[in-house]
Design an enzyme around this catalytic site. Structure first.
Site, PDB file in Angstrom:
ATOM      1  N   ASN A  61       0.828  -1.214   0.000  1.00  0.00           N
ATOM      2  CA  ASN A  61       0.000   0.000   0.000  1.00  0.00           C
ATOM      3  C   ASN A  61       0.858   1.258   0.000  1.00  0.00           C
ATOM      4  O   ASN A  61       1.941   1.298   0.577  1.00  0.00           O
ATOM      5  CB  ASN A  61      -1.010   0.009   1.160  1.00  0.00           C
ATOM      6  CG  ASN A  61      -0.412  -0.238   2.517  1.00  0.00           C
ATOM      7  OD1 ASN A  61       0.550  -0.979   2.650  1.00  0.00           O
ATOM      8  ND2 ASN A  61      -0.972   0.384   3.538  1.00  0.00           N
ATOM      9  N   GLU A  63       0.443   5.358   0.702  1.00  0.00           N
ATOM     10  CA  GLU A  63      -0.438   6.391   1.260  1.00  0.00           C
ATOM     11  C   GLU A  63      -0.016   7.783   0.800  1.00  0.00           C
ATOM     12  O   GLU A  63       1.052   7.970   0.219  1.00  0.00           O
ATOM     13  CB  GLU A  63      -0.453   6.269   2.792  1.00  0.00           C
ATOM     14  CG  GLU A  63      -1.027   4.922   3.216  1.00  0.00           C
ATOM     15  CD  GLU A  63      -1.152   4.750   4.717  1.00  0.00           C
ATOM     16  OE1 GLU A  63      -0.609   5.569   5.495  1.00  0.00           O
ATOM     17  OE2 GLU A  63      -1.813   3.769   5.121  1.00  0.00           O
ATOM     18  N   CYS A  72      -4.509   0.897  -2.116  1.00  0.00           N
ATOM     19  CA  CYS A  72      -4.295  -0.389  -1.449  1.00  0.00           C
ATOM     20  C   CYS A  72      -3.286  -1.255  -2.207  1.00  0.00           C
ATOM     21  O   CYS A  72      -3.175  -1.162  -3.436  1.00  0.00           O
ATOM     22  CB  CYS A  72      -5.596  -1.175  -1.382  1.00  0.00           C
ATOM     23  SG  CYS A  72      -6.888  -0.423  -0.404  1.00  0.00           S
ATOM     24  N   GLU A  74      -3.470  -4.411  -2.928  1.00  0.00           N
ATOM     25  CA  GLU A  74      -4.083  -5.353  -3.876  1.00  0.00           C
ATOM     26  C   GLU A  74      -4.332  -4.714  -5.238  1.00  0.00           C
ATOM     27  O   GLU A  74      -4.101  -5.325  -6.281  1.00  0.00           O
ATOM     28  CB  GLU A  74      -5.425  -5.866  -3.337  1.00  0.00           C
ATOM     29  CG  GLU A  74      -5.327  -6.644  -2.045  1.00  0.00           C
ATOM     30  CD  GLU A  74      -5.448  -5.770  -0.805  1.00  0.00           C
ATOM     31  OE1 GLU A  74      -4.929  -4.624  -0.814  1.00  0.00           O
ATOM     32  OE2 GLU A  74      -6.048  -6.228   0.168  1.00  0.00           O
ATOM     33  N   CYS A 110     -10.390  -4.948   0.864  1.00  0.00           N
ATOM     34  CA  CYS A 110     -11.541  -4.037   0.983  1.00  0.00           C
ATOM     35  C   CYS A 110     -12.473  -4.228  -0.218  1.00  0.00           C
ATOM     36  O   CYS A 110     -12.117  -4.874  -1.213  1.00  0.00           O
ATOM     37  CB  CYS A 110     -11.065  -2.589   1.076  1.00  0.00           C
ATOM     38  SG  CYS A 110     -10.538  -1.875  -0.496  1.00  0.00           S
ATOM     39  N   CYS A 113     -11.170  -3.181  -3.681  1.00  0.00           N
ATOM     40  CA  CYS A 113     -10.153  -4.105  -4.199  1.00  0.00           C
ATOM     41  C   CYS A 113     -10.808  -5.386  -4.705  1.00  0.00           C
ATOM     42  O   CYS A 113     -10.415  -5.923  -5.738  1.00  0.00           O
ATOM     43  CB  CYS A 113      -9.119  -4.433  -3.126  1.00  0.00           C
ATOM     44  SG  CYS A 113      -7.945  -3.088  -2.891  1.00  0.00           S
TER      45      CYS A 113
HETATM   46  N1  THU Z   1      -5.253  -1.256   2.779  1.00  0.00           N
HETATM   47  C1  THU Z   1      -4.792  -2.107   1.798  1.00  0.00           C
HETATM   48  O1  THU Z   1      -3.678  -1.932   1.290  1.00  0.00           O
HETATM   49  N2  THU Z   1      -5.596  -3.117   1.420  1.00  0.00           N
HETATM   50  C2  THU Z   1      -6.861  -3.336   1.891  1.00  0.00           C
HETATM   51  O2  THU Z   1      -7.562  -4.216   1.398  1.00  0.00           O
HETATM   52  C3  THU Z   1      -7.376  -2.511   2.980  1.00  0.00           C
HETATM   53  C4  THU Z   1      -6.522  -1.396   3.421  1.00  0.00           C
HETATM   54  C5  THU Z   1      -4.400  -0.117   3.170  1.00  0.00           C
HETATM   55  C6  THU Z   1      -4.968   1.217   2.834  1.00  0.00           C
HETATM   56  C7  THU Z   1      -4.276   2.087   3.853  1.00  0.00           C
HETATM   57  O3  THU Z   1      -3.007   2.451   3.344  1.00  0.00           O
HETATM   58  C8  THU Z   1      -4.079   1.172   5.050  1.00  0.00           C
HETATM   59  O4  THU Z   1      -4.230  -0.148   4.567  1.00  0.00           O
HETATM   60  C9  THU Z   1      -5.062   1.403   6.169  1.00  0.00           C
HETATM   61  O5  THU Z   1      -6.359   1.403   5.736  1.00  0.00           O
END
Ligand code: THU
Length: 166
Positions: A61, A63, A72, A74, A110, A113
């Protein structure tokens, strides 16, 4: 009339129980999670997928200070695979996460994704095996992304003119 949808998956107690190829993919996802750029949530997610040509693509991920601008692990994994290896189906995808605390249960992708991953399952008409784990503990394995996203929206809903080329 009440209707019920059941979701079937296989649970493995530990990494030793897991089939070798799944173990390898999860290991790569775990290494990728280390390099996540997650200074805001401090929740590092790693993903690794295997294509039908044997290539493994990893992601994590990313940010951003303007929160919605991040993405994310995925989606970065599937978009990156589609961009670099167009025409190759995804066979399996492993997802894991690392935080300051131990995550002893499988981390699930999520909703956005799931929808994005499902697109490639439909595109290539090939189920994507999904392997989920936290930073420790049990592993959940799903035979397809469709299993994780029942009652989905797909391109059949779109009018012909907007329908994707198949
Ligand atoms: N995140 C993912 O990379 N994948 C997911 O399926 C859910 C959340 C990341 C997004 C963000 O950078 C961190 O996790 C917290 O939500």
């Amino acid at each position: 009339m009440k209707k019920k949808i059941e979701i079937a998956y296989t649970q493995y107690e530990d990494l030793q129980e897991l089939p070798q190829q799944d173990h390898e993919l999860l290991q790569k996802a775990s290494v990728a999670a280390e390099d996540a750029y997650a200074p805001y949530s401090r929740f590092k997610v790693g993903a690794a997928l295997r294509l039908d040509n044997g290539v493994i693509v990893t992601a994590n991920n990313q940010e951003n200070a303007a929160f919605p601008s991040g993405l994310c692990a995925e989606r970065i994994a599937v978009f990156s695979a589609a961009a670099q290896y167009p025409g190759h189906a995804i066979e399996a995808l492993a997802i894991t996460a690392k935080a300051q605390h131990d995550i002893d249960h499988p981390i699930a992708p999520c909703g956005a994704c799931r929808q994005s991953i499902l697109e490639y399952e439909h595109k290539f008409k090939k189920p994507i095996r999904v392997i989920l784990r936290g930073s420790s503990g049990k592993i959940a394995v799903f035979d397809s992304m469709e299993t994780l996203l029942p009652f989905q929206f797909n391109s059949d809903e779109l009018p012909r003119s907007q329908e994707a080329e198949r």
